[in-house]
Design a protein around this motif. Structure first.
Motif, PDB file in Angstrom:
ATOM      1  N   ASP A   1      -6.424   1.444  -8.435  1.00 38.28           N
ATOM      2  CA  ASP A   1      -7.946   0.938  -8.618  1.00 38.28           C
ATOM      3  C   ASP A   1      -8.831   1.914  -8.033  1.00 38.28           C
ATOM      4  OD1 ASP A   1     -10.444  -0.435  -7.729  1.00 38.28           O
ATOM      5  OD2 ASP A   1      -9.363  -2.115  -8.886  1.00 38.28           O
TER       6      ASP A   1
ATOM      7  N   THR B   1     -11.747   0.511  -3.738  1.00 39.80           N
ATOM      8  CA  THR B   1     -11.488  -0.382  -4.417  1.00 39.80           C
ATOM      9  C   THR B   1     -12.195  -1.623  -4.646  1.00 39.80           C
ATOM     10  OG1 THR B   1      -9.584  -1.395  -3.054  1.00 39.80           O
ATOM     11  CG2 THR B   1      -8.913   0.486  -4.602  1.00 39.80           C
TER      12      THR B   1
ATOM     13  N   ASP C   1      -3.567  -2.056  -2.361  1.00 44.07           N
ATOM     14  CA  ASP C   1      -3.907  -0.759  -3.400  1.00 44.07           C
ATOM     15  C   ASP C   1      -3.289   0.485  -3.010  1.00 44.07           C
ATOM     16  OD1 ASP C   1      -5.547  -2.473  -5.035  1.00 44.07           O
ATOM     17  OD2 ASP C   1      -7.348  -2.370  -3.430  1.00 44.07           O
TER      18      ASP C   1
ATOM     19  N   ASP D   1      -7.113  -4.235   0.121  1.00 42.11           N
ATOM     20  CA  ASP D   1      -8.086  -3.473  -0.413  1.00 42.11           C
ATOM     21  C   ASP D   1      -9.030  -2.747   0.318  1.00 42.11           C
ATOM     22  OD1 ASP D   1      -9.976  -5.446   0.571  1.00 42.11           O
ATOM     23  OD2 ASP D   1      -9.522  -6.639  -1.298  1.00 42.11           O
TER      24      ASP D   1
END
Length: 374
Positions: free
Chosen positions: A52, A86, A105, A193
């Motif tokens: 991402d 992300t 991530d 994230d």
């Protein structure tokens, strides 16, 4: 696996009009920051893939310069950040709105040169409340051209070199690594994230001996071939490691430049070669150093494998011109180290030492590579 720094938690919100780096958290010195950045874009490092990159592109991770913060810069997705960022992770439904403990991530990084990682810096500069809660790092060895799909295959062995560790926002989060293995790729995981501005991967280059053997003659001091700077008299304006980067210098600070001397001494850099070798040709480049190039230079070699420690001059003190490539043919004994003396001060942009490994040098390099390959 020491976490060299101890930054955790949010940084203070940015205050309008303030200097963005004023409250940036970092250590004054790190035990490994004089080593080469194995992931340097100038050496061929790249971010191969990320799961991402909604807010900010993965490629920003390896930009050589420090991250920049532009308070007024917004795009159609939100704040534009100089890093990899992300989107926010969510749970599966209204009953479980938070991400699972293992959700994370990731970004796959190809090192510019294979090597032994000694330390990492996960830099969250300007990510004050939107950095990951924790990070972890894994490493593997694969062909340089391996695709993301090949790296993510089930049969690829990833070795953890930094366990899941909480980090801080707007900080240079540093980790020492004690895994004596040769790696080519890393996987940076952020839990769950968030954003990371830069990744630095400090270590020792471990070149491919088969490739160097096929070349025969090559640049024995180049970073990509396993050369290294061991010490220097002065690092005031720019680091001496720049002198053994690939390619020509692109601007004045892309070489090595010292402060102005006010005594009768001189400046110098000591290099370690790929292995014991015989040098046949030398190139001393002062490109882009126009009013601050070294006036003269001399070269000396040393063979530490013989245990003598004596320095032998191979190039007498020779006049250098500004913004010029100087080439010399030399006749040298087998050597493991080289020292360049410049007079009285100033700088050079590149040093190239062309030659071949001796039989003993090639054997030692092959044995070391086998040892690091497990």
């Amino acid at each position: 696996m020491p976490h060299v720094t101890s930054f955790t938690g949010d940084a203070k919100p940015y205050r309008e009009g303030a200097e963005p780096y004023a409250d940036y958290r970092r250590a004054e010195t790190l035990p490994f920051d004089q080593l080469v950045d194995l992931a340097d874009r100038r050496l061929g490092g790249a971010v191969v893939a990320a799961n991402d990159e909604f807010f900010a592109e993965r490629e920003n991770l390896l930009v050589p310069e420090p991250a920049v913060f532009a308070p007024e810069r917004f795009g159609h997705k939100g704040k534009i950040m100089d890093g990899w960022e992300t989107r926010r992770r969510r749970g599966v439904d209204e009953e479980t709105p938070h991400p699972e403990a293992d959700d994370h991530d990731w970004a796959l990084i190809r090192l510019g040169v294979p090597g032994v990682v000694r330390g990492l810096v996960v830099d969250t500069a300007h990510f004050r409340g939107n950095y990951p809660q924790a990070v972890s790092v894994q490493a593997t060895t694969a062909p340089a051209s391996a695709s993301a799909e090949e790296l993510l295959a089930d049969d690829v062995e990833w070795i953890e070199i930094v366990p899941r560790t909480e980090i801080g926002g707007h900080a240079a989060n540093a980790f020492s690594v004690d895994v004596e293995r040769r790696f080519t790729h890393l996987r940076l995981n952020q839990h769950p994230d968030g954003g990371v501005a830069r990744l630095r991967v400090y270590g020792e280059v471990a070149p491919d001996p088969e490739w160097l053997d096929a070349l025969g003659a090559f640049d024995l001091v180049a970073l990509e071939n396993g050369g290294a700077v061991e010490d220097a008299s002065d690092r005031f304006y720019s680091p001496p490691t720049n002198t053994i980067l690939p390619g020509r210098s692109r601007k004045m600070d892309d070489g090595w430049e010292t402060r102005r001397r006010r005594d009768k001494g001189n400046d110098w850099v000591r290099y370690r070669l790929t292995g014991q070798a015989v040098i046949r040709a030398v190139e001393i480049d002062t490109t882009y150093l126009k009013g601050n190039a070294a006036g003269w230079a001399a070269l000396f070699v040393q063979d530490q494998s013989s245990g003598t420690g004596e320095w032998t001059q191979i190039l007498p003190r020779t006049r250098l011109l500004p913004d010029t490539v100087h080439r010399f043919l030399v006749d040298t004994p087998p050597s493991t180290h080289v020292r360049i003396d410049i007079f009285p001060d100033g700088g050079i942009s590149r040093l190239r030492l062309f030659g071949s490994l001796t039989a003993d040098g090639a054997k030692a390099l092959a044995e070391r590579t086998a040892e690091l390959s497990g």
